[in-house]
Design a protein around this motif. Sequence first.
Motif, PDB file in Angstrom:
ATOM      1  N   ALA A 176      -3.874  -4.270   1.191  1.00  0.00           N
ATOM      2  CA  ALA A 176      -3.037  -4.108   0.209  1.00  0.00           C
ATOM      3  C   ALA A 176      -2.439  -2.820   0.563  1.00  0.00           C
ATOM      4  CB  ALA A 176      -4.790  -3.314  -0.911  1.00  0.00           C
ATOM      5  N   ILE A 177      -3.110  -1.887   1.076  1.00  0.00           N
ATOM      6  CA  ILE A 177      -1.541  -0.771   1.062  1.00  0.00           C
ATOM      7  C   ILE A 177      -0.189  -1.326   1.924  1.00  0.00           C
ATOM      8  CG2 ILE A 177      -0.986   1.422   2.729  1.00  0.00           C
ATOM      9  CD1 ILE A 177      -3.834   2.094   0.872  1.00  0.00           C
ATOM     10  N   LEU A 207      -9.966  -5.838  -4.057  1.00  0.00           N
ATOM     11  CA  LEU A 207     -10.340  -4.020  -4.177  1.00  0.00           C
ATOM     12  C   LEU A 207     -11.975  -4.043  -4.660  1.00  0.00           C
ATOM     13  CD1 LEU A 207      -7.157  -2.170  -3.233  1.00  0.00           C
ATOM     14  CD2 LEU A 207      -9.474  -3.091  -1.626  1.00  0.00           C
ATOM     15  N   CYS A 235      -3.910  -6.393  -3.869  1.00  0.00           N
ATOM     16  CA  CYS A 235      -4.960  -5.698  -4.302  1.00  0.00           C
ATOM     17  C   CYS A 235      -6.596  -5.963  -5.106  1.00  0.00           C
ATOM     18  CB  CYS A 235      -4.845  -4.529  -5.496  1.00  0.00           C
ATOM     19  SG  CYS A 235      -3.566  -3.580  -4.985  1.00  0.00           S
ATOM     20  N   GLN A 237      -3.146  -5.500  -9.297  1.00  0.00           N
ATOM     21  CA  GLN A 237      -1.362  -5.893  -9.000  1.00  0.00           C
ATOM     22  C   GLN A 237      -2.049  -6.423  -7.431  1.00  0.00           C
ATOM     23  OE1 GLN A 237       1.105  -3.683  -9.950  1.00  0.00           O
ATOM     24  NE2 GLN A 237      -0.267  -3.521 -11.748  1.00  0.00           N
ATOM     25  N   VAL A 240      -8.272  -3.313   2.570  1.00  0.00           N
ATOM     26  CA  VAL A 240      -7.721  -1.417   2.116  1.00  0.00           C
ATOM     27  C   VAL A 240      -6.422  -1.639   2.873  1.00  0.00           C
ATOM     28  CG1 VAL A 240      -7.367   0.796   1.973  1.00  0.00           C
ATOM     29  CG2 VAL A 240      -9.710  -0.347   1.697  1.00  0.00           C
TER      30      VAL A 240
END
Lengths: 324, 324
Positions: free
Chosen positions: A145-146, A115, A112, A109, A142
């Motif tokens: 990504a978020i 990760l 991401c 994705q 992280v």
Amino acid sequence: MDSRNGSVSETPLDAEIGSFFDSAPPLKDCDGIAKKLKDFIEFNSPPPGKGSPTGVVCVTSGGTTVPLEQCCVRYIDNFSSGHRGATSTEYFIKAGYAVIFLYRRGTFQPYCRSLPEDSLLECFECSDDSAIQVRQPYAEAVKRAISDHHAAVAGGHLLKIPFTTIFEYLQILRSIAMSMRDLGSHAVYYLAAAVSDFYVPWKSMAEHKIQSASGPLDMRLVQVPKMLSALKKAWAPMAFCISFKLETDSKILLEKAEMALKKYRMHMVVANELSTRKEEVTVVTGNEKILVCRDKTQSDSDVEEPLIELIVGRHSAYVKDSDL
Amino acid sequence: MDSRNGSVSETPLDAEIGSFFDSAPPLKDCDGIAKKLKDFIEFNSPPPGKGSPTGVVCVTSGGTTVPLEQCCVRYIDNFSSGHRGATSTEYFIKAGYAVIFLYRRGTFQPYCRSLPEDSLLECFECSDDSAIQVRQPYAEAVKRAISDHHAAVAGGHLLKIPFTTIFEYLQILRSIAMSMRDLGSHAVYYLAAAVSDFYVPWKSMAEHKIQSASGPLDMRLVQVPKMLSALKKAWAPMAFCISFKLETDSKILLEKAEMALKKYRMHMVVANELSTRKEEVTVVTGNEKILVCRDKTQSDSDVEEPLIELIVGRHSAYVKDSDL
């Protein structure tokens, strides 16, 4: 129909495509997908008289599956991690495009990719007071990504639609093309998905699990109709189209990329070899072969950064030409 | 070899299995896997004279792939989410067993099955002061996933080993069987993975991507040797073995489960039908057919809870009998 009467005659390809869609199992939540697409395109279309946005890109990503049984236990799959599509999506959004990300369930994705696999279990831990916290080596990855993912979706720049089978993929791609039609030359197709070349037509498929008791299994798969032709000729005649050619044998790669460019009238074909695809690709256009490499002085650079920069430049020129 | 001379004669199956392993591509990190297995089994073996632990279960989970090309672009896959294996692992650990979880990359993991797909992006958000926090509806599920999973791994009760292809799966299964041999009747095999029945032998496989230019694709796949026989006869003769039979056609399911029980000399075969497999299964033993259903008065109950309870009971009796 007869072309002498002024109507368009149906080619053998049109008939093949028609029969593929007629026999495909119906798409689940077809109306829901169409609604999401409509809203996304409206949000990302220019208000009348206010000039044009950069454009909307349909990025396809990951491999399609071909079921071998209707109650699907076995299927043929095409290898693709979805890394190219996910990474390219980030650079398109950074360049100001809105992206419809048509991706295979379970593949990479956007935002991401740095990760680890199993990210939830690897990146988090439970502290002594049983609070969930990010483990130190992953803190930045992280957070990126978020927050970046959330910003792209919440800002209306990223719409994600998953698929699994070749039947789902092609039906959704056709819906996307219908929704993007009014965007004209501002629509871009970046077709990085690894689409099956062969399939078992739904109607000739075994209903139940194929039994293994009696000797070897002989299978006949037929060719998937060449939808790139339909996309370019009928579904999205004004769009800027980039397709991909992946081979494991470098000797035939460029030749096959050139053939695809001419046959499907793509604007660009990105030729990549399996073993070096994260380092370099060759972009084949009508009169050039452009080698694009990642910046090897940076350990975390991506070949997609210069690739999307090249595409954005060419697409801008294409939009200007079309507006004349 | 000739059995008249007192040595065991090689059966056609032995020859088939030998040729499968001889021609398989070598397993990556073979020594690393063997080391992890050795440490795990040692940790979970009873100290001399101190009685026995409950046992060690090898749970296999998810589907294997069969490459169609050596530089693998296309492969045949078996559908399996890995939900059965992941859930059963939790109940085995709860019952005091140590579990070697041999799973297909990307399938369900123990303690994580109530999380959404794309769990990292769905379950977390970035607060205003850019701290990462769990989104409220997922708070309990995330905490459970991370703390229970961590406790199982850190406590030495859970060893996870991933596979993708049929070649990897069978080579690792054989290594596990070698490591678990000294556990005798305390070793349990719970073979929930969906293993391919057919494969293309590595040596007769196309080296490069199969070209799609020339008409339909005809393929001949040969049967994978029946490794359950090898497991029961040669690799793990003392172990308690449970295999699975999945069919989409309920009419032939029980008959096929019984055949498998006899043919491979399993202790139990769990028969499940694709459409009802989360509600109920039928456990077939030498003289019983036991229908096991989830507790339908509880919305979040699992059919694996009574299933593992049944297996643990039967395995305990088997250990007692073997110790006589």
